[in-house]
Design an enzyme around this catalytic site. Structure first.
Site, short mmCIF file in Angstrom:
data_model
loop_
_atom_site.label_atom_id
_atom_site.label_comp_id
_atom_site.label_asym_id
_atom_site.label_seq_id
_atom_site.Cartn_x
_atom_site.Cartn_y
_atom_site.Cartn_z
N CYS A 1 0.86 -1.18 0.00
CA CYS A 1 0.00 0.00 0.00
C CYS A 1 0.90 1.23 0.00
O CYS A 1 2.11 1.11 -0.12
CB CYS A 1 -0.97 0.00 1.18
SG CYS A 1 -0.23 0.27 2.78
N THR A 2 0.33 2.39 0.13
CA THR A 2 1.14 3.60 0.03
C THR A 2 2.20 3.69 1.13
O THR A 2 3.33 4.03 0.85
CB THR A 2 0.26 4.86 0.03
OG1 THR A 2 -0.62 4.80 1.15
CG2 THR A 2 -0.53 4.98 -1.24
#
Length: 102
Positions: free
Chosen positions: A7-8
């Site tokens: 994810c980020t």
């Protein structure tokens, strides 16, 4: 089997990864599941030490770019927003298994 969930920042995937690990354990599936952030993706692709990399919906805008960096035999797929949002470890583990042909 080595599964990476990206994810980020690597934080929002921690609950999902924990649930995936519990699901794998309850089904007797031996695998390694790791959460990483976007800054670590290139390194993981370079190392090629995974069977499947699942991308969080937040990385949808980068999906093409990430896949371009990977070799053709690397399995990289976006996680459905509903599965990710509900932290559905069962369905997400099934996705990883399906993508690896297991």
């Amino acid at each position: 089997m080595n599964i990476i969930v990206a994810c980020t920042g690597g934080l929002s995937t921690s609950i999902l990864v924990d649930r995936m690990k519990k699901e794998a354990e309850s089904r007797g599936i031996e695998c390694s599941i790791e959460a990483i952030g976007k800054p670590e993706i290139d390194k993981k692709i370079e190392e090629a030490d995974f069977d499947v990399m699942l991308l969080s919906p937040q990385l949808a805008a980068y999906e093409s770019e990430i896949k371009e960096k990977a070799s053709e035999n690397m399995v990289i797929e976006l996680i459905d927003m509903v599965k990710f949002g509900s932290c559905d470890g069962h369905a997400t583990l099934n996705l990883a298994l399906e993508l690896c042909g297991k």
